[in-house]
Design an enzyme around this catalytic site. Structure first.
Site, mmCIF file in Angstrom:
data_model
loop_
_atom_site.group_PDB
_atom_site.id
_atom_site.type_symbol
_atom_site.label_atom_id
_atom_site.label_comp_id
_atom_site.label_asym_id
_atom_site.label_seq_id
_atom_site.Cartn_x
_atom_site.Cartn_y
_atom_site.Cartn_z
ATOM 1 N N GLU A 33 45.844 42.032 36.209
ATOM 2 C CA GLU A 33 46.747 41.127 36.883
ATOM 3 C C GLU A 33 47.387 42.047 38.127
ATOM 4 O OE1 GLU A 33 46.349 37.993 36.698
ATOM 5 O OE2 GLU A 33 46.610 38.297 34.502
ATOM 6 N N ASP A 172 40.953 34.714 42.281
ATOM 7 C CA ASP A 172 41.049 33.318 41.785
ATOM 8 C C ASP A 172 39.573 32.486 42.343
ATOM 9 O OD1 ASP A 172 43.049 33.865 40.672
ATOM 10 O OD2 ASP A 172 44.370 32.618 41.712
#
Length: 383
Positions: A33, A172
């Site tokens: 992340e 993404d």
């Protein structure tokens, strides 16, 4: 919404059947992340929740957009008048893709588009990337552009960064475009090398739950950008191109060279998170899947304490799930709300879900949405 419903919706709107139907999924990031804009490693997989688009080609410079998920009629735009930061509505995502394709020299001359998405918006599951990728794939097919999935992902990222104004990394869009069923995608965001890692939890008696806290976030509201800028400052102070270049075994020396405590925390998270991705890949490839649980939990502590992008609801998911016997848990996505993931034995899924729901109720929070995350296919043409 299923493809036949999207097809019939398109026909009702535009008076003719679409040229085709396409889908692109949202994603869950297993580990890695805030590493993607630091040239680091990420490991997402595609969700079964998808954005579906019915699209027809136009050759008159008109772009017509409609979403089954929002109020309002068809929005009509001119492709030669699209400009960055001119649109703050949902239409910025598909329009931005058309702009990015044309900026890259691809002759896209218009389209009729009808969209419907089952990817929860604002939940940190890449609903915007799904919209971008499904439109990009449709236009790639209809205009014969010949772009491969990784190229489409880069153009979609440019649409989000420049046209929408959200400083997101490449993960993404790449996940939505490139993931494969039954696998997690090990992505090196520096050279965009991809490796599909088998990830079949059901076969090993486990499940991965997604807990949508229903706390909404927005990347382009400043906090995400502040952390990205802090990471870039850390790299500059350490004399490296990106934090990816700080070796894990040299982290202590690097931190000792930084006086700014906030920058030190950001650097520590990114360097240790890259290492966590490598550890998870090694564990999965060796067949020791249950051992990734504690690594996920470590990742949450780092996001909470060093990167400071968690919130009380996300922390409560992790705390209550672990107390109920989960193998590991962490927030996923950009943070400040959104979702957490929880790795459980299949037999414990109900118990853990109930524990999280009861903890939210006791805290007076809105009831979370809990569902199983099953590694699913990436973007594809349906008909």
């Amino acid at each position: 919404m299923a493809a036949p419903e999207v097809r019939s919706g398109f026909t009702a709107l535009y008076g003719a059947a679409p040229d085709g139907i396409w889908s692109a999924p949202g994603r869950v990031n297993l580990i890695g992340e805030h590493t993607d804009y630091n040239d680091g490693f990420v490991m997402p997989f595609a969700l079964p929740h998808t954005a579906v688009a019915a699209v027809s080609r136009r050759d008159d410079g008109v772009l017509r957009l409609h979403s089954a998920d929002t109020d309002g009629g068809v929005v009509e735009l001119r492709v030669d008048e699209l400009s960055p930061l001119s649109d703050r509505e949902w239409t910025a995502y598909p329009a931005g893709v058309v702009w990015a394709l044309r900026e890259a020299g691809h002759l896209v001359t218009g389209a009729d588009v009808h969209l419907a998405s089952a990817v929860p918006a604002g939940a940190g599951l890449s609903s915007s990337a799904a919209l971008e990728v499904v439109v990009a794939l449709a236009l790639n097919d209809l205009f014969g552009l010949g772009l491969e999935p990784g190229q489409l992902a880069r153009l979609c990222q440019r649409a989000e960064n420049v046209y929408v104004g959200a400083p997101t990394g490449i993960m993404d869009q790449t996940a939505s475009a490139c993931c494969e069923e039954g696998h997690a995608l090990f992505l090196d965001t520096r050279d965009l090398a991809r490796r599909q890692i088998p990830f079949d939890l059901a076969a090993e008696g486990m499940r991965l739950l997604v807990v949508d806290t229903r706390v909404k976030h927005a990347h382009n509201e400043g906090e995400y950008g502040k952390r990205r800028a802090g990471c870039e400052k850390g790299a500059a102070l350490l004399g490296v191109d990106a934090l990816r270049d700080v070796p894990h075994d040299g982290l202590d020396d690097a931190l000792a060279r930084l006086d700014d405590e906030e920058v030190r925390r950001l650097v520590r998270h990114v360097v240790t998170e890259d290492r966590r991705v490598e550890r998870v890949v090694a564990l999965l490839e060796s067949g020791d899947t249950r051992a990734i649980g504690p690594v996920l939990t470590e990742g949450h502590a780092s996001l909470r304490d060093d990167f400071r992008v968690s919130c009380r609801e996300l922390d409560l998911v992790v705390e209550s799930a672990l107390a109920a016997g989960a193998l590991g848990a962490r927030m996923t996505g950009g943070g400040f709300g959104g979702s957490a993931i929880v790795l459980v034995e299949a037999a414990d899924a109900g118990t853990v879900t109930k524990a999280v729901e009861e903890a939210f109720a006791a805290a007076g929070f809105t009831a979370p949405r809990v569902f199983e995350a099953v590694p699913s296919p990436g973007a594809r043409r349906l008909s």
